[in-house]
Motif scaffolding. Structure first.
Motif, PDB file in Angstrom:
ATOM      1  N   HIS B 248       0.840  -1.211   0.000  1.00 44.57           N
ATOM      2  CA  HIS B 248       0.000   0.000   0.000  1.00 44.57           C
ATOM      3  C   HIS B 248       0.867   1.250   0.000  1.00 44.57           C
ATOM      4  N   LEU B 249       1.845   1.272   0.914  1.00 42.70           N
ATOM      5  CA  LEU B 249       2.697   2.456   1.013  1.00 42.70           C
ATOM      6  C   LEU B 249       3.541   2.628  -0.242  1.00 42.70           C
ATOM      7  N   PHE B 250       4.092   1.514  -0.746  1.00 42.22           N
ATOM      8  CA  PHE B 250       4.964   1.595  -1.912  1.00 42.22           C
ATOM      9  C   PHE B 250       4.205   2.082  -3.129  1.00 42.22           C
ATOM     10  N   TRP B 251       3.041   1.488  -3.393  1.00 47.34           N
ATOM     11  CA  TRP B 251       2.325   1.836  -4.612  1.00 47.34           C
ATOM     12  C   TRP B 251       1.606   3.177  -4.509  1.00 47.34           C
ATOM     13  N   PHE B 252       1.376   3.645  -3.277  1.00 47.90           N
ATOM     14  CA  PHE B 252       0.796   4.982  -3.150  1.00 47.90           C
ATOM     15  C   PHE B 252       1.672   6.001  -3.856  1.00 47.90           C
ATOM     16  N   TYR B 253       3.003   5.792  -3.798  1.00 48.95           N
ATOM     17  CA  TYR B 253       3.900   6.640  -4.576  1.00 48.95           C
ATOM     18  C   TYR B 253       4.065   6.095  -5.988  1.00 48.95           C
ATOM     19  N   SER B 254       4.317   4.796  -6.092  1.00 48.66           N
ATOM     20  CA  SER B 254       4.805   4.275  -7.360  1.00 48.66           C
ATOM     21  C   SER B 254       3.777   4.298  -8.459  1.00 48.66           C
ATOM     22  N   HIS B 255       2.490   4.339  -8.103  1.00 49.97           N
ATOM     23  CA  HIS B 255       1.594   4.543  -9.224  1.00 49.97           C
ATOM     24  C   HIS B 255       1.671   5.995  -9.719  1.00 49.97           C
ATOM     25  N   PRO B 256       1.454   6.989  -8.850  1.00 46.61           N
ATOM     26  CA  PRO B 256       1.656   8.361  -9.329  1.00 46.61           C
ATOM     27  C   PRO B 256       3.016   8.557  -9.979  1.00 46.61           C
ATOM     28  N   ALA B 257       3.999   7.761  -9.569  1.00 49.50           N
ATOM     29  CA  ALA B 257       5.328   7.895 -10.173  1.00 49.50           C
ATOM     30  C   ALA B 257       5.279   7.670 -11.669  1.00 49.50           C
ATOM     31  N   VAL B 258       4.437   6.755 -12.122  1.00 51.92           N
ATOM     32  CA  VAL B 258       4.408   6.526 -13.563  1.00 51.92           C
ATOM     33  C   VAL B 258       3.871   7.763 -14.263  1.00 51.92           C
ATOM     34  N   TYR B 259       3.058   8.541 -13.548  1.00 51.95           N
ATOM     35  CA  TYR B 259       2.600   9.784 -14.149  1.00 51.95           C
ATOM     36  C   TYR B 259       3.672  10.859 -14.074  1.00 51.95           C
ATOM     37  N   ILE B 260       4.579  10.743 -13.087  1.00 53.41           N
ATOM     38  CA  ILE B 260       5.747  11.630 -13.103  1.00 53.41           C
ATOM     39  C   ILE B 260       6.548  11.361 -14.367  1.00 53.41           C
ATOM     40  N   MET B 261       6.542  10.093 -14.804  1.00 54.99           N
ATOM     41  CA  MET B 261       7.301   9.753 -15.988  1.00 54.99           C
ATOM     42  C   MET B 261       6.567  10.148 -17.266  1.00 54.99           C
ATOM     43  N   VAL B 262       5.248  10.097 -17.273  1.00 54.42           N
ATOM     44  CA  VAL B 262       4.540  10.294 -18.539  1.00 54.42           C
ATOM     45  C   VAL B 262       4.012  11.712 -18.745  1.00 54.42           C
ATOM     46  N   LEU B 263       3.682  12.418 -17.651  1.00 59.20           N
ATOM     47  CA  LEU B 263       3.183  13.789 -17.833  1.00 59.20           C
ATOM     48  C   LEU B 263       4.198  14.676 -18.542  1.00 59.20           C
ATOM     49  N   PRO B 264       5.476  14.621 -18.176  1.00 56.51           N
ATOM     50  CA  PRO B 264       6.441  15.428 -18.928  1.00 56.51           C
ATOM     51  C   PRO B 264       6.525  15.003 -20.396  1.00 56.51           C
ATOM     52  N   ALA B 265       6.269  13.713 -20.656  1.00 53.02           N
ATOM     53  CA  ALA B 265       6.246  13.274 -22.050  1.00 53.02           C
ATOM     54  C   ALA B 265       5.096  13.956 -22.782  1.00 53.02           C
ATOM     55  N   PHE B 266       3.929  14.026 -22.110  1.00 52.00           N
ATOM     56  CA  PHE B 266       2.798  14.759 -22.675  1.00 52.00           C
ATOM     57  C   PHE B 266       3.217  16.205 -22.957  1.00 52.00           C
ATOM     58  N   ALA B 267       4.012  16.744 -22.021  1.00 53.04           N
ATOM     59  CA  ALA B 267       4.445  18.138 -22.154  1.00 53.04           C
ATOM     60  C   ALA B 267       5.196  18.337 -23.461  1.00 53.04           C
TER      61      ALA B 267
END
Lengths: 102, 550, 252
Positions: B248-267
């Protein structure tokens, strides 16, 4: 924008808030000594939240700050409560179905 | 938009001062971006080397290339840790974001130049620790550090790895903090929120995730380290703990983390598409708001990584529904980029090839993500190559291609030199073809039941595995070529000019490379972003043939 | 002319003789002092947001385990030193007051006042840590530090045995009893670590203020420091009832 140094809070205000915090501290301990049963946690947390709000608004000047600062000061708390609420929901809903492990 | 006229006699730019000290003690966001670019490139190739070894091993059903299954475990762990924490998370924000966000809003630097420099040093410390681990035995827990294996059974450098991740997380936090404060406080006069390039909106959303999510990763790896060192059973059932709590604790970050990786790509894609279609972006506000929506919603779906971990079925159902919903903002973006192409005057320059490739591959990755969001399907394909293919489509077919596109798009601005267009196009095509040959078979493998993180497999899977490895070799060439021709381009004089693409945006109104303080005087913004028109395009590009034949 | 250059050389040599400035220095990338100040304060608020999220992971672990085994946690909490914790909370709240008053002094440009209040804040912070150290040593002595030396006290083990339906459940409850102490030591330890950093920062700022190091009044810097300090206080405001005051009513 984020802070208004124009407004200097008076010593009186600070002291009043401080006094209120001390009173609430006694209330917290007193509340723990009463036979409240399951209500211990909600009561203690309510008092803690009131104290925190006072510290944030007055000691940390958020009352006199911009909307952005106000939003920022609660955003993280909102996110933290997301983590808590949803994770707790998992734990509490385990065993609701008669399927082992679910 | 207006910026003061470029002073033709002013030859000093941000690269002029050569001393090592001027680089290592810089506060200049552009230099820090370059420093990050060098660092992430090194880590990319280290992670790529790990992947190469893995694919070599997987050419045959038996384990023959590597010494043991244990070695394979360490390899995929290091591949994951390096690629995620040392490449994908920092790549676009710390390289292109650092370089261009201040310029795009009309500022002379980030709000906190010293913290910016610190973010690079912190990243390097974490990275060096990572290399140390690589040399001295590695970690075998998978990049996900699942308990109780990581806390109780693994005999590898888990605590050191936890420390490396913890330290590198601070780099991410510092970058995020810097960007949010910069966007809020340092926009030039006239640069209202809805005149911001979408690059800025996406990086803002990324920064919100970085600030709110990364600390939870920090605490999860600290708890793992604590349990290993003190044997205190936070995640140990025998001592009242629950291993799923870690997840729970790990994925609470690690899922949003994939958006850290993809949002800048959208940018990046949002900047490239309008430029090479010569059309204003379709649905600017939709894209802007969907970026924020993604930042918020991404925090509500982490349980979709835990459908088969022992999570309650009700929680699973809720996470499933929310995961479907989180696809909507991404879908909006894809529709809008595609609509931007309509009636445009499209040029297939290298950045555009990468951006178009991104749209196609990200869509495939996203749609397979929807498949995985369905509980019933996920139960069957969890921990198979289907998952591996899904996230590689998004992270490599998506984020890495966008990164490459962005590097090519802004290369003339950052260095003053143009890359050779033929080699650029060739590499983009090689990457696209190589990528699909590598990962499309993996969807099939996963569907047919090949588990992930296995170094041996049933013989009937070999054909697809060989295909995948063949694709990987093409992909490798596609990545090595830019490394060579981009570096070689630095030998040429700085003739790219301020705006080789005829793009809009404040960064294209200043010199290539920019001066230390970006602008020569006060900046005043008076018009909307993406003021492109196809009719002008035809006339413009006739003039610019010279530049593209470099 | 020559005397002027001599004076300049002298001041160039020694930091302590820097000319008094009353204007806050503006970094070149900012347009004006207000922008610079706003950025600093906003930056600190975002940093505090990351700190809240950091603690939230621990609070999540605490909340879940306490919700699953309320009795084990309640029994564990009985071993906390309620009145030492009370004293600590009092001290910390008072230190927040002195910190706020110190910020106020900097807003009024009264450097000596700032120094006085900052030192008072640091002293109280140190007192907090001293009491914490005493608490820790007492708990370690009573075998309540998690790990190989941990022992569940006999009466608590009995109480847990009474409420446990199966041996597995008892094992879990005993584990959760220890878990309470794991979380207690770790959460208060992380908090104490933040206190140490805070005290060091406060003392450094006090020293810099005393030596007239700040251009202008140093208002923004002190305000930013104050935000950090108050945050550490707010965390404790929650920790005290959560860890020490689960249920003091005796009967259950």
């Amino acid at each position: 924008m984020a802070n208004t140094e124009n407004h200097i809070i008076t010593v009186r205000t600070y002291l009043i808030v401080y006094a209120a915090l001390i009173v609430l501290l006694f209330a917290t301990v007193g509340g723990a000594m009463l036979p409240l049963g399951a209500m211990h946690l909600p009561v203690a947390m309510t008092i803690a939240v009131i104290k925190a709000v006072m510290i944030v608004l007055i000691f940390m000047h958020v009352y006199y700050s911009s909307a952005l600062t106000k939003i920022t000061s609660i955003a993280a708390l909102l996110w933290a409560s997301l983590l808590l609420a949803i994770t707790l929901a998992d734990y509490f809903s385990r065993g609701w179905l008669d399927i082992p492990g679910k | 938009m207006s910026a003061p006229a470029i002073d033709a006699d002013h030859h000093a730019d941000y690269l002029t001062e050569h001393t090592v000290k001027s680089w290592l003690l810089t506060g200049d966001h552009k230099r820090i971006g370059i420093m990050f670019m060098i660092s992430v490139t090194i880590f990319f190739f280290v992670g790529g080397a790990a992947a190469t070894l893995m694919r070599l091993e997987l050419m045959t059903p038996k384990g023959d290339v590597l010494a043991s299954a244990d070695a394979y475990n360490r390899l995929f762990t290091m591949h994951g840790v390096i690629m995620i924490f040392f490449f994908l998370i920092p790549a676009i924000p710390a390289v292109l974001g650092n370089f261009f966000l201040p310029i795009m809003i009309g500022a002379r630097d980030m709000a906190f130049p010293k913290l910016n420099l610190m973010s690079w040093y912190v990243y390097m410390i974490g990275g060096i620790l990572g290399i140390w681990i690589l040399i001295f035995g590695g970690v075998d827990t998978g990049w996900t550090f699942y308990t109780p294996f990581s806390t109780m059974y693994s005999n590898t450098m888990v605590v050191t790895a936890a420390l490396a991740v913890f330290i590198t997380g601070f780099s991410s936090i510092l970058t995020g903090m810097n960007m949010i404060v910069t966007v809020h406080t340092m926009r030039a006069p006239g640069m209202t929120w809805f005149r911001l390039p979408l690059f800025v909106w996406s990086h803002y959303a990324t920064s919100v995730i970085q600030v709110l999510g990364t600390p939870v990763l920090a605490i999860s790896v600290v708890l793992v380290a604590l349990e290993r060192i003190f044997r205190v059973g936070i995640f140990d059932p025998a001592l009242g703990g629950d291993p799923v709590l870690f997840q729970h604790l790990f994925w609470f970050y690690s899922h949003p983390a994939v958006y850290i990786m993809v949002l800048p790509a959208f940018a990046v894609v949002s900047e490239i598409i309008p430029c090479f279609a010569r059309r204003p972006i379709f649905g600017y506000r939709f894209i802007a708001f969907s970026s924020i929506a993604i930042a918020v919603f991404s925090f509500l779906v982490w349980g979709h990584h835990m459908f088969v971990s022992g999570q309650s079925m009700y929680a699973g159902a809720v996470f499933s529904v929310l995961s479907f919903l989180v696809a909507i903002p991404s879908g909006i973006k894809v529709f809008n980029w595609t609509a931007t192409l309509y009636k445009g005057s499209i040029r297939f320059d290298t950045p555009m090839l990468y951006a178009l490739g991104f749209i196609g591959l990200f869509t495939i990755g996203g749609l397979t993500g929807l498949m995985l969001a369905s509980l019933a399907i996920d139960v069957h394909v969890h921990d198979t190559y289907f998952i591996v293919a899904h996230f590689h489509y998004i992270m490599v077919g998506g984020a890495v291609m966008a990164y490459m596109g962005g590097i090519h798009f802004w290369w003339p601005k950052m260095t003053g030199r143009m890359y050779p267009e033929f080699w650029g196009k060739l590499s983009a095509l090689l990457v696209f073809v190589g990528f699909n040959v590598t990962f499309l078979p993996q969807f099939l493998l996963g569907w047919l039941g090949m588990p992930r993180r296995y170094f041996e497999y049933r013989p009937e899977f070999q054909v697809l595995n060989v295909m995948s490895t063949a694709g990987a070799s093409i992909l490798a060439v596609g990545y090595l070529l830019p490394l060579i021709y981009l570096l070689l381009s630095l030998r040429h004089p700085r003739t790219a000019g301020p705006n080789p693409w005829g793009a809009t945006g404040l960064e294209w109104q200043i010199e290539s490379p920019p001066t230390s303080h970006n602008f020569h005087g006060p900046v005043l913004v008076t018009c909307e972003p993406y003021m492109y028109s196809p009719e002008e395009a035809e006339r413009e590009y006739a003039h610019e043939q010279l530049v593209h034949n470099a | 002319m020559s005397s002027l250059s001599t004076t300049l050389e002298e001041t160039a040599l020694g930091r302590d003789v820097a000319p008094r400035r009353t204007e806050t220095l503006l970094s070149p990338h900012f347009d004006n002092v207000e922008q610079q100040s706003n950025a600093s304060i906003l930056g600190m608020w975002f940093f505090l947001s990351t700190e809240i999220m950091f603690f939230s992971g621990l609070i999540a672990a605490y909340t879940i385990y306490r919700a699953l085994s309320p009795e084990a946690f309640r029994l564990g909490s009985q071993h906390m030193h309620v009145w030492l914790g009370f004293f600590n909370t009092l001290v910390l709240l008072t230190s927040s007051l002195t910190m706020a008053l110190g910020v106020r002094e900097s807003q009024l440009g009264r450097r000596d006042g700032v120094v006085w209040y900052l030192v008072a804040t640091a002293v109280m912070g140190a007192a907090f840590l001293g009491v914490k150290a005493v608490e820790y040593s007492m708990e370690i002595e009573h075998h309540l530090f998690p790990g190989v030396n941990f022992q569940v006290p006999a009466e608590d083990a009995e109480a847990l045995a009474e409420i446990s339906a199966t041996p597995e459940e008892l094992q879990t409850n005993l584990g959760r009893f220890q878990m309470m102490f794991v979380l207690y030591f770790f959460i208060t330890g992380v908090h104490a670590f933040h206190m140490i950093i805070g005290i060091v920062a406060v003392l450094i700022m006090a020293a810099l203020m005393k030596r007239n190091w700040f251009s202008g009044n140093g208002t923004t810097q002190i305000e930013v420091l104050g935000l950090y300090w108050h945050f550490v206080d707010v965390v404790w405001v929650f920790l005290y009832p959560l860890l020490y005051l689960i249920d003091l009513s005796g009967g259950h």
